[in-house]
Every structure is written in C-alpha cells, then in structure tokens.
Design an enzyme around this catalytic site. Structure first.
Site, PDB file in Angstrom:
ATOM      1  N   ASP A  48       6.968 -73.696 -71.213  1.00  0.00           N
ATOM      2  CA  ASP A  48       6.936 -74.946 -70.448  1.00  0.00           C
ATOM      3  C   ASP A  48       5.944 -75.998 -70.960  1.00  0.00           C
ATOM      4  OD1 ASP A  48       8.328 -73.101 -68.949  1.00  0.00           O
ATOM      5  OD2 ASP A  48       7.113 -73.316 -67.145  1.00  0.00           O
ATOM      6  N   TRP A 301      15.035 -68.947 -70.862  1.00  0.00           N
ATOM      7  CA  TRP A 301      14.822 -67.538 -70.550  1.00  0.00           C
ATOM      8  C   TRP A 301      16.130 -66.766 -70.751  1.00  0.00           C
ATOM      9  CZ3 TRP A 301       9.977 -66.787 -70.652  1.00  0.00           C
ATOM     10  CH2 TRP A 301       9.084 -67.715 -70.122  1.00  0.00           C
TER      11      TRP A 301
END
Length: 495
Positions: A48, A301
C-alpha cells in the site's frame, strides 16, 4: 534517559533495515521485470501507498515495506520524495516495528497503513500498530518529523487505543485531514458482515473523539473496508475504499455529500475507481496546484508470485488526477508531468484498416511506451479493432486489447501475456462510444494501464512477457475501421 550516543530501539531497527537495503539493492535492480517509469522499492516487498503529501515543495510517498525479502513480512514504512511525482529519490526507512503496540514475536505485526499531514511545521504520520495475538490487535498511532526524513513515534501512542462498540472485523488504515478548525480521521473496519468507514474528530491530533460510522456497506460492498480515503472534490465529497470480499471489485469509489456536524457521508454515485486486476489501496493527496492526485498499489493480494527470489516485489500505479465531472462522476487522468518522459516519437499513423488487415511494428527494447489510439468505425456495425501488445512473432504470447463497436465492449485479455496471472477484463462503454473511442495506453516492462475516453474508465494490469515478445499489432475484424495512432518511447526514471 538514554545517553547521547545510545540509539532507541526504533532507530536501531531502522539502521539495520537501511544497511540491508544498501547491500542488496544492486542485485534487485538487475531483475528483468523491473519497471522503467513506475515507482518501485529498491529491494524487498512493497504494497500500500501511505502518507502521500506535498510537504515543503516536494511530494512524499511512504509505503508498506518489508525490506528483507520479496514476500510480505513485518511491515515497515518505506519512503521516497519527488519534485514532479515522476522522478523519485529513495530515502531512509521512515518507520519500523519497535514498540509493544506494533511489534510481536511471530505472525503478523508491524507498522501498518496510514496517512500524513502537516501540523505546526512538522510532518506527522498516522498509522495502525498491528500485533497478532495482542488485545487489542490494532491501534492507531502517530509519529513526527521536523525535517521530513527522521521520524519519532509519539509518546502518547496509541492515540486511539481500541476500536469502538464491540467486536469488529479490522480497525486500521487511518486517513487524516483538516476541515475548518478540526482534524478528522476515517478508519477502515467492518461489523456484522458490512464494511464501514469510522469517523473521528480532534483538535490536537493526540486526543480523538469517535463520531460514529460515516458510511457502511449495504451488504453488497464487502465485509471490511480497507484504506478508506474521504476527501472533497469540486462541490462534493468522495469516499474511496478497498473492500474485502466484495464480488467483482477490489476498489470502489462513492461520490456524495458529507455532513461534518452529524459525521455522515451520503453517497449519490458509485463505481469502480479502476477496472483492472492490479489496483488496490488507493490514496490521494491535494498538491500545491489544487489537484487531487491518486496513487495505488499496482498489484493484488493473491496474485501469482513470479519468483520469491527475484529480490523485489510491488509497484505503484502512475499518478492520476481525479476530476469531478458536471454529471457527478469522477474521471481519472494521467498527470501532465508524465509528458516529460516522452523521448523518441515512436509512431504516428492514420490507418484505414480493411476487414482482416493487420499492421505490425517492432517495440523498442524493454517495451517502455505511451500510445494514444483514436478508433472510429466504418459503415459496418459489427467492426472491432484489436491490438496485440508485447506480442511474440508467432502470437503465442500477447496481451490483447479489443473494442467492439456494436456491443461497446472493451476487452483486455492477459491470458497469454506471459508467466503471470491470466484473466480477462470486460467493460461496457457508454452510448457516446458507439462510433468513436480514445484509448491512452501506458506500456511498461511488466505493466499496462489504459485510460479510456480521457479517464472515463481505467484498466490497470500487471503482465510478464518474455524478452522476445516485442511486437505491436493492430487489426480490424468484421468491417473497416479508422485507427489513428500516436506514440512515444518513454525514458527510464531510474537511470
């Protein structure tokens, strides 16, 4: 009290991380899928974006970072700065797990995602301290820096010591901003199967009042909202989230009205911020030009790891400016600073393609390209225009971008793109695209970003073609089509 020559545990952990980065970064930079003009870590794992801010004339980008391996591990905050959001200078690691509220013995722990603000001349970071097995698992913390490089964790940590009102699925990723005389923080969470954005208010940055749930899922938008970002845009407010367990979407954007007295956000329009497979944890900043700029993690992910031994993993999307349209929608456009990367004028063609006609060009080494394509249909309603990007000579390896004028469907197919994940994106464009479409494509060594009709839609994907897949092809099927192409080779920001 520490002697003047003694280091705190936080300083020592950061010293070791920076030492490792300096030793290992050269090998990672030689890995073949390193990108030419996207931000990447010098070595190790990155996810992130965190703490995006314009501070003292420079842009700062922090990010979730594990410097020791190219897989996820105990999270640190990497750090870089830039004058133009394009050319980046890596800085020392900003934050590392060192305290009881962000460091554990095993399992998941670390300095998790958050944001940055400027207050009293200092650069202030907010983050989630996460420790599996601790009660509570997640708390909100802050750190400060006078010079924007060296950060000290605040003695008041955690500034929010627990989640409100009962059992929750997550309590993390604080995004802080100032509205009027008050500071506000939105935190991602979930309860009873519904993702939520929790709102806090403060006058001091260290003492926070819980105002309640600013917005929550209607039951179809995931059971946990990661990385919430609530910000004004034009005369509206926008809430961007990364929902967990939402069918068909890993990013979401809502436009509506924010009532700061009641602490409630009321959405009026909703859509995906990006239609591709590799766009997550988007965060925005407001720069000195008044632009609202967004950057996201250009991976996902669960994606296939190309190799755990590659030395690095993770990249950021190109920076994009968000603009509110008169219709109340949001468009996402590549920032104009990207034009400075243009080098050789690679292609300039105006073609009238017959049904089945194929035109072919060789791509330059490394495939760093920017291509603008204007597509117009002929008299046949069934015509489609098909691009094969990063294609091998026998077409066994390629990334296909196709547009059908009859159905107004744009398809991006990476099923034969190389050694990474496959998958097909299909999006339906509005009625205005029934005769003309503009595709603005950025092709890097292992990524493809497509901006459709000046940002009405965006598709971001990672692709991993072989070294011999360096052909660019376009064809028309089902009828005639006019295709106008303009393209440039793009420079390498890391040279």
């Amino acid at each position: 009290m520490l002697a003047s020559n003694q280091k705190t545990e936080h300083e020592e952990v950061i010293r070791k991380a920076n030492e490792h980065i300096n030793e290992q970064s050269k090998g990672a930079q030689e890995e073949p899928f390193r990108l030419n003009y996207h931000f990447m870590p010098p070595v190790g794992w990155m996810n992130d974006p965190n703490g995006l801010i314009h501070f003292r004339g420079e842009y700062h980008l922090f990010y979730q970072y594990y410097p020791y391996k190219s897989i996820w591990g105990p999270m640190h905050w990497g750090h870089a700065k830039s004058k133009d959001l394009i050319h980046w200078t890596h800085l020392p690691v900003a934050l590392a797990p060192s305290e009881e509220y962000d460091k554990g013995e095993e399992g998941g722990y670390g300095v998790w995602s958050g944001s940055a603000v400027q207050a009293d001349g200092k650069l202030v970071l907010f983050y989630t301290g996460h420790v599996d097995g601790r009660a509570p698992v997640e708390v909100q913390c802050m750190a400060e820096s006078a010079d924007g490089v060296v950060f000290k964790k605040h003695p008041a940590n955690p500034v929010i010591g627990k989640a409100p009102d009962g059992a929750r699925f997550g309590f993390r990723d604080p995004k802080v901003w100032k509205q009027g005389d008050s500071w506000y923080m939105v935190v991602g969470s979930g309860q009873d199967g519904k993702g939520q954005a929790l709102l806090y208010r403060s006058a001091t940055l260290t003492e926070w009042e819980y105002m309640g749930v600013a917005a929550e899922s209607d039951g179809t938008k995931g059971d946990m909202w990661e990385c919430p970002d609530l910000f004004p845009l034009g005369d509206k407010h926008v809430l961007a989230i990364s929902p967990m367990n939402m069918n068909g979407a890993k990013n979401w954007l809502m436009v509506g009205e924010m009532d700061y007295e009641t602490g409630k956000f009321k959405p009026e329009y909703e859509a995906r911020l990006d239609e591709g497979f590799d766009f997550y944890a988007a965060q925005t900043l407001l720069d000195d030009k008044g632009r609202r700029i967004v950057i996201a993690w250009m991976d996902m992910w669960g994606s296939k790891l190309i190799s755990e031994e590659r030395g690095w993993y993770g990249a950021m999307t190109l920076p994009r400016e968000l603009v509110l349209t008169p219709q109340g929608t949001v468009v996402s456009r590549p920032i104009r600073e990207l034009e400075a990367l243009r080098e050789a004028h690679w292609i300039s063609e105006s073609l009238l393609l017959q049904d089945g006609e194929i035109r072919c060009w060789n791509q330059p080494d490394g495939n760093p390209l920017e291509i603008i394509a204007w597509l117009s249909k002929g008299d046949d309603e069934k015509v489609s225009v098909v691009f094969n990007l990063s294609s091998s000579e026998d077409d066994r390896e390629k990334t296909t971008v196709a547009y059908s004028f009859r159905d107004r469907i744009l398809t991006v197919d990476r099923s034969e793109s190389g050694i990474g994940d496959g998958g097909v994106n299909r999006i339906v464009l509005p009625e205005s695209s029934s005769s003309e479409v503009k595709l603005h494509m950025f092709l890097d060594r292992s990524s493809l970003e497509i901006f459709v009709n000046d940002g009405e839609k965006v598709i971001t994907n990672r692709i991993y073609p072989g070294d011999d897949s360096r052909t660019f092809k376009v064809t028309a099927t089902g009828g005639k089509a006019k295709v106008t192409l303009e393209g440039w080779e793009l420079g390498n920001i890391w040279n």
